[in-house]
Each structure stands twice: as structure tokens, then as C-alpha cells.
Design a protein around this motif. Structure first.
Motif, PDB file in Angstrom:
ATOM      1  N   LEU A   1       4.203   2.222  -2.690  1.00 15.15           N
ATOM      2  CA  LEU A   1       5.114   1.697  -1.727  1.00 15.15           C
ATOM      3  C   LEU A   1       4.918  -0.016  -1.073  1.00 15.15           C
ATOM      4  O   LEU A   1       4.673  -0.990  -1.454  1.00 15.15           O
ATOM      5  N   ALA A   2       3.662   0.554  -1.412  1.00 15.18           N
ATOM      6  CA  ALA A   2       2.803  -1.220  -1.224  1.00 15.18           C
ATOM      7  C   ALA A   2       2.604  -2.166  -2.553  1.00 15.18           C
ATOM      8  O   ALA A   2       2.492  -3.508  -2.672  1.00 15.18           O
ATOM      9  N   ASP A   3       2.206  -1.391  -3.489  1.00 12.12           N
ATOM     10  CA  ASP A   3       2.837  -1.809  -5.129  1.00 12.12           C
ATOM     11  C   ASP A   3       3.803  -2.726  -4.984  1.00 12.12           C
ATOM     12  O   ASP A   3       3.485  -3.838  -6.098  1.00 12.12           O
ATOM     13  N   LYS A   4       4.622  -1.972  -5.102  1.00 11.43           N
ATOM     14  CA  LYS A   4       5.657  -2.440  -5.732  1.00 11.43           C
ATOM     15  C   LYS A   4       6.373  -3.251  -5.075  1.00 11.43           C
ATOM     16  O   LYS A   4       6.629  -3.804  -4.904  1.00 11.43           O
TER      17      LYS A   4
ATOM     18  N   ARG B   1      -3.017  -4.261   2.784  1.00 13.67           N
ATOM     19  CA  ARG B   1      -2.216  -4.890   1.282  1.00 13.67           C
ATOM     20  C   ARG B   1      -0.803  -4.742   2.478  1.00 13.67           C
ATOM     21  O   ARG B   1      -0.321  -5.833   1.202  1.00 13.67           O
ATOM     22  N   ILE B   2      -0.119  -4.383   2.315  1.00 15.72           N
ATOM     23  CA  ILE B   2       1.369  -4.360   2.857  1.00 15.72           C
ATOM     24  C   ILE B   2       1.389  -5.784   3.673  1.00 15.72           C
ATOM     25  O   ILE B   2       2.217  -7.329   4.285  1.00 15.72           O
TER      26      ILE B   2
ATOM     27  N   LEU C   1      -4.959 -14.476  -2.961  1.00 21.02           N
ATOM     28  CA  LEU C   1      -4.556 -13.651  -2.122  1.00 21.02           C
ATOM     29  C   LEU C   1      -4.093 -12.471  -2.610  1.00 21.02           C
ATOM     30  O   LEU C   1      -4.444 -11.509  -2.010  1.00 21.02           O
ATOM     31  N   PHE C   2      -3.470 -12.584  -3.859  1.00 20.05           N
ATOM     32  CA  PHE C   2      -2.666 -11.752  -4.266  1.00 20.05           C
ATOM     33  C   PHE C   2      -3.408 -10.823  -4.953  1.00 20.05           C
ATOM     34  O   PHE C   2      -3.339  -8.869  -5.082  1.00 20.05           O
TER      35      PHE C   2
ATOM     36  N   THR D   1      -6.409  -5.592  -5.564  1.00 20.06           N
ATOM     37  CA  THR D   1      -7.788  -5.010  -5.719  1.00 20.06           C
ATOM     38  C   THR D   1      -8.188  -4.081  -4.352  1.00 20.06           C
ATOM     39  O   THR D   1      -8.757  -2.784  -4.672  1.00 20.06           O
ATOM     40  N   THR D   2      -7.160  -4.120  -3.485  1.00 18.97           N
ATOM     41  CA  THR D   2      -7.356  -2.979  -2.052  1.00 18.97           C
ATOM     42  C   THR D   2      -6.610  -2.101  -2.874  1.00 18.97           C
ATOM     43  O   THR D   2      -6.713  -0.835  -2.466  1.00 18.97           O
ATOM     44  N   ASP D   3      -5.775  -2.099  -4.433  1.00 20.33           N
ATOM     45  CA  ASP D   3      -5.070  -0.815  -4.713  1.00 20.33           C
ATOM     46  C   ASP D   3      -6.283  -0.171  -5.302  1.00 20.33           C
ATOM     47  O   ASP D   3      -6.243   1.082  -5.283  1.00 20.33           O
TER      48      ASP D   3
END
Length: 192
Positions: A79-82, A11-12, A48-49, A54-56
Motif C-alpha cells: 500500500l505504501a509503495d502504491k 514512508r507513508i 526525498l522520493f 529505499t525504506t521499502d
């Protein structure tokens, strides 16, 4: 490194690609979405977003199902979400699709919570995301997706779902930030 953490890292790694799709003026044409046009690059960036977002859910579900929850995951996942949400919101301001003041408030909450997590980590405590924080993330994702898609398919109905969702994201972001600090204030109070 376990599979959920690898999914979180993916995701990052998708964030720079997402940024490039919205920052470089690709001439891939436009889609007619009712009262306006949606650049194909914005449509691809929105997809893509949505995939990255969705990977979250996927990494969290997998980690809980197979008992693979780690401190690294508890740190990397929010962190990845933010990072993803902040990048999207900043680009939406640049594109004129989101008011800067809303984005500033949302990102400020994210920095404040991250600061609290850093203080807690310094004390040897890992603060996991709360259920309200997870709800906040999903409402933000819905709002950002609608804005990236230029309000498609709601543009056909004349309904400004994108703006309604953005205000809902702002409200739940502020409430969840307040809730997070109230529940974890002891970390700040008891820090050395």
C-alpha cells in the motif's frame, strides 16, 4: 507495532511532504544540468522520493532477517509503495514530464491488484507481493527518480534514460499484473 511496520508507516508519512515540495512553487533556485535546468525543489523532492523508496528495501530486509513478517506488514508495505508511486506519477503528469496514458495504465494495474488483495483478505487470505511485483516496483522507482531529476545525469549524454525507464516500467507493470492475476485467479473464482 514492530520496527519494519514503523518504517513502512514513515514512508507513508513522507508522501505529503513529497507532494508539497512538487506542488508549491518554492523559489530555491535552479541547478544547471546540461541542456536544461532542474529546480532545487524538484531535486529535494527527488531525494526525498529516493529515501522513501529505499525504506521499502529496509523494512522488508529487517522483517525477514528478524522474522518480523506480519499480515499488517504484508498489507501496509505494498500500500505504501502504491501511494508513493501513484502520487509521484500523477505529479509528473501535472508537471508535463510523463504521458498521462502511461500513468493511467500503471495506476490501473495497481488498483486492480489492490482489489484482488481485498477480495483475498475477505476470504481470509493475505496475498504477499511476488518477486516480479517487487521488480516492477524498483523499475518504477528508477523511472520516477530519473523523471524527477529531469533526466540528470543522463542529460549530459543526450540519452533519454528517463523515458526509456518509464517505458520499461510500463512493460514490467503490465506483465507483472497479468502474472499476479493468473497466479491468484483462484481467489476470485472461489470467492463467495
Amino acid at each position: 507495532m514492530n520496527i519494519p511496520n514503523k518504517i513502512t508507516l514513515s514512508r507513508i508519512f513522507l508522501i505529503p511532504i513529497f507532494i508539497l515540495l512538487l506542488s508549491i512553487p518554492f523559489e530555491w533556485g535552479q541547478l544547471d544540468i546540461g541542456e536544461a535546468f532542474l529546480p532545487v525543489s524538484h531535486f529535494v523532492a527527488a531525494l526525498l522520493f529516493i529515501i522513501a523508496s529505499t525504506t521499502d528495501w529496509i523494512d522488508g530486509h529487517y522483517a525477514r532477517k528478524y522474522n518480523l513478517v506480519t499480515n499488517l506488514g504484508k498489507f501496509l508495505d505494498p500500500l505504501a509503495d502504491k501511494l508513493l508511486v501513484s502520487a509521484a506519477l500523477i505529479l509528473l503528469v501535472e508537471m508535463g514530464l510523463a504521458p498521462a496514458w502511461i500513468v493511467i495504465l500503471i495506476i490501473s494495474r495497481e488498483f486492480a491488484v489492490t482489489g484482488l488483495r481485498l477480495v483475498a483478505a475477505g476470504e481470509g487470505t493475505v496475498l504477499a507481493a511476488s518477486q516480479m511485483g517487487k521488480l516492477k516496483t524498483w523499475i518504477q522507482i528508477i523511472a520516477i527518480s530519473a523523471l524527477l531529476l529531469h533526466n540528470f545525469p543522463f542529460s549530459y549524454l543526450g540519452l533519454r534514460f528517463d523515458i526509456i525507464a518509464l517505458y520499461a516500467a510500463l512493460i514490467i507493470t503490465v506483465i507483472s499484473g497479468y502474472d499476479y492475476f493468473v497466479k491468484n485467479w483462484n481467489v476470485m473464482r472461489d470467492s463467495k
